[in-house]
Design a protein around this motif. Sequence first.
Motif, PDB file in Angstrom:
ATOM      1  N   PHE A  29     -53.605  24.603 -40.497  1.00 54.22           N
ATOM      2  CA  PHE A  29     -54.422  25.442 -39.635  1.00 54.22           C
ATOM      3  C   PHE A  29     -55.626  24.621 -39.190  1.00 54.22           C
ATOM      4  O   PHE A  29     -56.378  24.123 -40.020  1.00 54.22           O
ATOM      5  CB  PHE A  29     -54.900  26.692 -40.379  1.00 54.22           C
ATOM      6  CG  PHE A  29     -53.777  27.530 -40.922  1.00 54.22           C
ATOM      7  CD1 PHE A  29     -53.144  28.459 -40.116  1.00 54.22           C
ATOM      8  CD2 PHE A  29     -53.336  27.357 -42.225  1.00 54.22           C
ATOM      9  CE1 PHE A  29     -52.101  29.218 -40.616  1.00 54.22           C
ATOM     10  CE2 PHE A  29     -52.298  28.127 -42.727  1.00 54.22           C
ATOM     11  CZ  PHE A  29     -51.677  29.052 -41.920  1.00 54.22           C
ATOM     12  N   LYS A  30     -55.797  24.486 -37.879  1.00 52.28           N
ATOM     13  CA  LYS A  30     -56.906  23.705 -37.335  1.00 52.28           C
ATOM     14  C   LYS A  30     -57.884  24.661 -36.649  1.00 52.28           C
ATOM     15  O   LYS A  30     -57.477  25.487 -35.828  1.00 52.28           O
ATOM     16  CB  LYS A  30     -56.388  22.676 -36.338  1.00 52.28           C
ATOM     17  CG  LYS A  30     -57.333  21.553 -36.106  1.00 52.28           C
ATOM     18  CD  LYS A  30     -56.633  20.396 -35.441  1.00 52.28           C
ATOM     19  CE  LYS A  30     -57.496  19.172 -35.649  1.00 52.28           C
ATOM     20  NZ  LYS A  30     -56.807  17.962 -35.339  1.00 52.28           N
TER      21      LYS A  30
ATOM     22  N   LEU B 125     -53.999  23.900 -51.751  1.00 51.59           N
ATOM     23  CA  LEU B 125     -54.803  24.273 -50.592  1.00 51.59           C
ATOM     24  C   LEU B 125     -55.869  23.200 -50.432  1.00 51.59           C
ATOM     25  O   LEU B 125     -56.612  22.917 -51.374  1.00 51.59           O
ATOM     26  CB  LEU B 125     -55.441  25.641 -50.828  1.00 51.59           C
ATOM     27  CG  LEU B 125     -56.222  26.258 -49.695  1.00 51.59           C
ATOM     28  CD1 LEU B 125     -55.300  26.553 -48.512  1.00 51.59           C
ATOM     29  CD2 LEU B 125     -56.878  27.546 -50.156  1.00 51.59           C
ATOM     30  N   LYS B 126     -55.936  22.573 -49.255  1.00 54.03           N
ATOM     31  CA  LYS B 126     -56.878  21.477 -49.026  1.00 54.03           C
ATOM     32  C   LYS B 126     -57.640  21.687 -47.725  1.00 54.03           C
ATOM     33  O   LYS B 126     -57.094  22.207 -46.754  1.00 54.03           O
ATOM     34  CB  LYS B 126     -56.145  20.138 -48.927  1.00 54.03           C
ATOM     35  CG  LYS B 126     -55.561  19.640 -50.204  1.00 54.03           C
ATOM     36  CD  LYS B 126     -54.937  18.270 -49.976  1.00 54.03           C
ATOM     37  CE  LYS B 126     -54.240  17.779 -51.214  1.00 54.03           C
ATOM     38  NZ  LYS B 126     -53.586  16.493 -50.990  1.00 54.03           N
ATOM     39  N   LEU B 127     -58.862  21.210 -47.738  1.00 57.78           N
ATOM     40  CA  LEU B 127     -59.689  21.165 -46.536  1.00 57.78           C
ATOM     41  C   LEU B 127     -59.733  19.712 -46.097  1.00 57.78           C
ATOM     42  O   LEU B 127     -60.153  18.836 -46.849  1.00 57.78           O
ATOM     43  CB  LEU B 127     -61.087  21.685 -46.836  1.00 57.78           C
ATOM     44  CG  LEU B 127     -62.069  21.727 -45.676  1.00 57.78           C
ATOM     45  CD1 LEU B 127     -61.547  22.598 -44.540  1.00 57.78           C
ATOM     46  CD2 LEU B 127     -63.423  22.234 -46.161  1.00 57.78           C
ATOM     47  N   VAL B 128     -59.266  19.436 -44.887  1.00 63.87           N
ATOM     48  CA  VAL B 128     -59.168  18.066 -44.369  1.00 63.87           C
ATOM     49  C   VAL B 128     -60.087  17.931 -43.160  1.00 63.87           C
ATOM     50  O   VAL B 128     -59.981  18.705 -42.207  1.00 63.87           O
ATOM     51  CB  VAL B 128     -57.709  17.736 -43.962  1.00 63.87           C
ATOM     52  CG1 VAL B 128     -57.601  16.326 -43.430  1.00 63.87           C
ATOM     53  CG2 VAL B 128     -56.757  17.958 -45.126  1.00 63.87           C
ATOM     54  N   GLY B 129     -60.964  16.947 -43.216  1.00 59.96           N
ATOM     55  CA  GLY B 129     -61.818  16.647 -42.073  1.00 59.96           C
ATOM     56  C   GLY B 129     -62.792  17.748 -41.694  1.00 59.96           C
ATOM     57  O   GLY B 129     -63.296  17.756 -40.583  1.00 59.96           O
TER      58      GLY B 129
ATOM     59  N   GLU C  61     -59.803  21.445 -40.833  1.00 61.77           N
ATOM     60  CA  GLU C  61     -58.357  21.606 -40.930  1.00 61.77           C
ATOM     61  C   GLU C  61     -57.994  22.051 -42.355  1.00 61.77           C
ATOM     62  O   GLU C  61     -58.424  21.429 -43.329  1.00 61.77           O
ATOM     63  CB  GLU C  61     -57.676  20.286 -40.595  1.00 61.77           C
ATOM     64  CG  GLU C  61     -56.186  20.361 -40.493  1.00 61.77           C
ATOM     65  CD  GLU C  61     -55.593  19.049 -40.016  1.00 61.77           C
ATOM     66  OE1 GLU C  61     -55.730  18.736 -38.822  1.00 61.77           O
ATOM     67  OE2 GLU C  61     -55.026  18.332 -40.855  1.00 61.77           O
ATOM     68  N   VAL C  62     -57.203  23.096 -42.456  1.00 59.79           N
ATOM     69  CA  VAL C  62     -56.773  23.615 -43.752  1.00 59.79           C
ATOM     70  C   VAL C  62     -55.275  23.386 -43.879  1.00 59.79           C
ATOM     71  O   VAL C  62     -54.512  23.774 -42.997  1.00 59.79           O
ATOM     72  CB  VAL C  62     -57.090  25.124 -43.883  1.00 59.79           C
ATOM     73  CG1 VAL C  62     -56.565  25.677 -45.200  1.00 59.79           C
ATOM     74  CG2 VAL C  62     -58.584  25.371 -43.757  1.00 59.79           C
ATOM     75  N   THR C  63     -54.867  22.721 -44.968  1.00 61.78           N
ATOM     76  CA  THR C  63     -53.441  22.526 -45.223  1.00 61.78           C
ATOM     77  C   THR C  63     -53.048  23.358 -46.437  1.00 61.78           C
ATOM     78  O   THR C  63     -53.782  23.424 -47.419  1.00 61.78           O
ATOM     79  CB  THR C  63     -53.077  21.050 -45.464  1.00 61.78           C
ATOM     80  OG1 THR C  63     -53.736  20.580 -46.624  1.00 61.78           O
ATOM     81  CG2 THR C  63     -53.429  20.206 -44.269  1.00 61.78           C
ATOM     82  N   LEU C  64     -51.892  23.946 -46.339  1.00 63.42           N
ATOM     83  CA  LEU C  64     -51.366  24.804 -47.383  1.00 63.42           C
ATOM     84  C   LEU C  64     -49.960  24.322 -47.708  1.00 63.42           C
ATOM     85  O   LEU C  64     -49.129  24.201 -46.815  1.00 63.42           O
ATOM     86  CB  LEU C  64     -51.339  26.235 -46.837  1.00 63.42           C
ATOM     87  CG  LEU C  64     -50.985  27.355 -47.752  1.00 63.42           C
ATOM     88  CD1 LEU C  64     -51.742  28.588 -47.304  1.00 63.42           C
ATOM     89  CD2 LEU C  64     -49.525  27.613 -47.766  1.00 63.42           C
TER      90      LEU C  64
ATOM     91  N   ILE D 295     -61.908  32.125 -45.733  1.00 69.60           N
ATOM     92  CA  ILE D 295     -62.379  30.964 -44.974  1.00 69.60           C
ATOM     93  C   ILE D 295     -63.620  31.375 -44.202  1.00 69.60           C
ATOM     94  O   ILE D 295     -63.617  32.348 -43.458  1.00 69.60           O
ATOM     95  CB  ILE D 295     -61.285  30.456 -44.016  1.00 69.60           C
ATOM     96  CG1 ILE D 295     -60.067  30.013 -44.818  1.00 69.60           C
ATOM     97  CG2 ILE D 295     -61.818  29.328 -43.147  1.00 69.60           C
ATOM     98  CD1 ILE D 295     -58.876  29.639 -43.988  1.00 69.60           C
ATOM     99  N   LYS D 296     -64.676  30.609 -44.387  1.00 70.87           N
ATOM    100  CA  LYS D 296     -65.947  30.871 -43.716  1.00 70.87           C
ATOM    101  C   LYS D 296     -66.155  29.814 -42.646  1.00 70.87           C
ATOM    102  O   LYS D 296     -66.116  28.614 -42.924  1.00 70.87           O
ATOM    103  CB  LYS D 296     -67.081  30.819 -44.746  1.00 70.87           C
ATOM    104  CG  LYS D 296     -68.437  31.096 -44.186  1.00 70.87           C
ATOM    105  CD  LYS D 296     -69.461  31.013 -45.318  1.00 70.87           C
ATOM    106  CE  LYS D 296     -70.860  31.164 -44.777  1.00 70.87           C
ATOM    107  NZ  LYS D 296     -71.866  31.025 -45.839  1.00 70.87           N
ATOM    108  N   ILE D 297     -66.337  30.249 -41.409  1.00 68.37           N
ATOM    109  CA  ILE D 297     -66.574  29.329 -40.305  1.00 68.37           C
ATOM    110  C   ILE D 297     -68.060  28.952 -40.270  1.00 68.37           C
ATOM    111  O   ILE D 297     -68.927  29.826 -40.271  1.00 68.37           O
ATOM    112  CB  ILE D 297     -66.144  29.954 -38.954  1.00 68.37           C
ATOM    113  CG1 ILE D 297     -64.648  30.223 -38.991  1.00 68.37           C
ATOM    114  CG2 ILE D 297     -66.507  29.049 -37.796  1.00 68.37           C
ATOM    115  CD1 ILE D 297     -64.099  30.927 -37.785  1.00 68.37           C
TER     116      ILE D 297
END
Length: 83
Positions: A4-5, A33-37, A40-43, A79-81
Amino acid sequence: MAIFKFPNDVEILDIDGYDVDFKNDYGEYLFKLKLVGGNEVTLQSNYKINKEMIPKDEYGHLKKINQLLQEIKNRRILIKIKN
């Protein structure tokens, strides 16, 4: 696996509480579950049964894997923007 970007940086609340890496003789379940950059969220979710036949008296081992899967499936990811 899902990616998810977001247009802005985000924060995942309690990110470490989502990771599961469980194995026993009959199967395994992995959830990451990772936060990239920053935006970007990878699951990643993997479910695997290792044996073709499981004796009836050993179903508890398979049940434990299924319980973990169900718990993650029913959990909300917050997820908090960031602005």
